[in-house]
Design a protein around this motif. Structure first.
Motif, PDB file in Angstrom:
ATOM      1  N   ARG A  56      49.612  44.267  38.171  1.00 22.47           N
ATOM      2  CA  ARG A  56      48.848  43.497  39.321  1.00 22.47           C
ATOM      3  C   ARG A  56      47.584  44.232  39.497  1.00 22.47           C
ATOM      4  O   ARG A  56      47.743  45.641  39.651  1.00 22.47           O
ATOM      5  CB  ARG A  56      49.669  43.148  40.369  1.00 22.47           C
ATOM      6  CG  ARG A  56      50.912  42.299  40.089  1.00 22.47           C
ATOM      7  CD  ARG A  56      51.612  42.032  41.392  1.00 22.47           C
ATOM      8  NE  ARG A  56      52.876  41.312  41.240  1.00 22.47           N
ATOM      9  CZ  ARG A  56      52.913  40.020  41.380  1.00 22.47           C
ATOM     10  NH1 ARG A  56      51.859  39.445  41.704  1.00 22.47           N
ATOM     11  NH2 ARG A  56      54.036  39.582  41.199  1.00 22.47           N
ATOM     12  N   LEU A  57      46.265  43.968  39.269  1.00 22.19           N
ATOM     13  CA  LEU A  57      45.266  44.314  39.467  1.00 22.19           C
ATOM     14  C   LEU A  57      44.318  43.500  40.692  1.00 22.19           C
ATOM     15  O   LEU A  57      44.649  42.324  40.761  1.00 22.19           O
ATOM     16  CB  LEU A  57      44.284  44.418  38.390  1.00 22.19           C
ATOM     17  CG  LEU A  57      44.819  45.165  37.138  1.00 22.19           C
ATOM     18  CD1 LEU A  57      44.036  45.091  35.881  1.00 22.19           C
ATOM     19  CD2 LEU A  57      45.138  46.713  37.530  1.00 22.19           C
ATOM     20  N   ASP A  58      43.805  44.352  41.441  1.00 19.44           N
ATOM     21  CA  ASP A  58      42.828  43.266  42.418  1.00 19.44           C
ATOM     22  C   ASP A  58      41.683  42.692  41.639  1.00 19.44           C
ATOM     23  O   ASP A  58      41.369  43.233  40.462  1.00 19.44           O
ATOM     24  CB  ASP A  58      41.953  44.864  43.277  1.00 19.44           C
ATOM     25  CG  ASP A  58      42.850  45.398  43.998  1.00 19.44           C
ATOM     26  OD1 ASP A  58      43.933  45.103  44.404  1.00 19.44           O
ATOM     27  OD2 ASP A  58      42.424  46.348  44.631  1.00 19.44           O
ATOM     28  N   ASN A  59      41.422  41.699  42.183  1.00 17.34           N
ATOM     29  CA  ASN A  59      40.561  40.654  41.621  1.00 17.34           C
ATOM     30  C   ASN A  59      39.136  41.375  41.192  1.00 17.34           C
ATOM     31  O   ASN A  59      38.646  41.161  40.170  1.00 17.34           O
ATOM     32  CB  ASN A  59      40.451  39.536  42.435  1.00 17.34           C
ATOM     33  CG  ASN A  59      41.407  38.623  42.433  1.00 17.34           C
ATOM     34  OD1 ASN A  59      42.158  38.510  41.448  1.00 17.34           O
ATOM     35  ND2 ASN A  59      41.414  37.655  43.598  1.00 17.34           N
ATOM     36  N   ALA A  60      38.645  42.226  42.197  1.00 16.32           N
ATOM     37  CA  ALA A  60      37.486  42.943  41.944  1.00 16.32           C
ATOM     38  C   ALA A  60      37.592  43.793  40.749  1.00 16.32           C
ATOM     39  O   ALA A  60      36.491  43.871  39.979  1.00 16.32           O
ATOM     40  CB  ALA A  60      36.907  43.533  43.072  1.00 16.32           C
ATOM     41  N   VAL A  61      38.701  44.493  40.605  1.00 12.46           N
ATOM     42  CA  VAL A  61      38.842  45.612  39.431  1.00 12.46           C
ATOM     43  C   VAL A  61      38.806  44.749  38.048  1.00 12.46           C
ATOM     44  O   VAL A  61      38.072  45.186  36.983  1.00 12.46           O
ATOM     45  CB  VAL A  61      40.275  46.173  39.867  1.00 12.46           C
ATOM     46  CG1 VAL A  61      40.503  47.053  38.569  1.00 12.46           C
ATOM     47  CG2 VAL A  61      40.059  47.227  40.767  1.00 12.46           C
ATOM     48  N   HIS A  74      35.380  43.388  37.376  1.00 17.25           N
ATOM     49  CA  HIS A  74      34.738  44.448  36.923  1.00 17.25           C
ATOM     50  C   HIS A  74      34.772  44.760  35.231  1.00 17.25           C
ATOM     51  O   HIS A  74      33.679  45.052  34.842  1.00 17.25           O
ATOM     52  CB  HIS A  74      34.865  45.861  37.597  1.00 17.25           C
ATOM     53  CG  HIS A  74      34.417  47.121  37.197  1.00 17.25           C
ATOM     54  ND1 HIS A  74      32.947  47.268  37.212  1.00 17.25           N
ATOM     55  CD2 HIS A  74      34.553  48.075  36.397  1.00 17.25           C
ATOM     56  CE1 HIS A  74      32.693  48.440  36.551  1.00 17.25           C
ATOM     57  NE2 HIS A  74      33.641  48.936  36.224  1.00 17.25           N
TER      58      HIS A  74
END
Length: 80
Positions: free
Chosen positions: A47-52, A55
């Motif tokens: 699970r990754l942040d949407n912003a990461v 990017h």
């Protein structure tokens, strides 16, 4: 009348021919590889942040490799 049992030589030849035609060939032994363990990759779910994620996806295909490179650098593995 006496019945004689056949010795089976014809039967044995037929059975041998059948086995030869239907038996999987033995695969040759694997050639030993280099003594160093090759680096493999494993599919995982993370699970990754949407912003990461955005990017790394900005530059198009290869974003997974870029994430892997960033993780290797953060873990101090980029020199290996």
């Amino acid at each position: 009348m006496k019945t004689t049992r056949r010795t089976g030589s014809t039967f044995e030849r037929a059975e041998a021919a059948f086995k030869a035609a239907t038996t999987k060939p033995v695969e040759p032994a694997a050639v030993p590889r280099a003594t160093t363990v090759p680096e493999g990759k494993e599919m995982v779910s993370i699970r990754l942040d949407n912003a990461v994620l955005a990017h790394f996806q900005e530059d198009g295909p290869g974003w997974q490799d870029r994430i892997n490179a960033a993780l290797r650098k953060a873990a101090g593995l980029d020199g290996e």
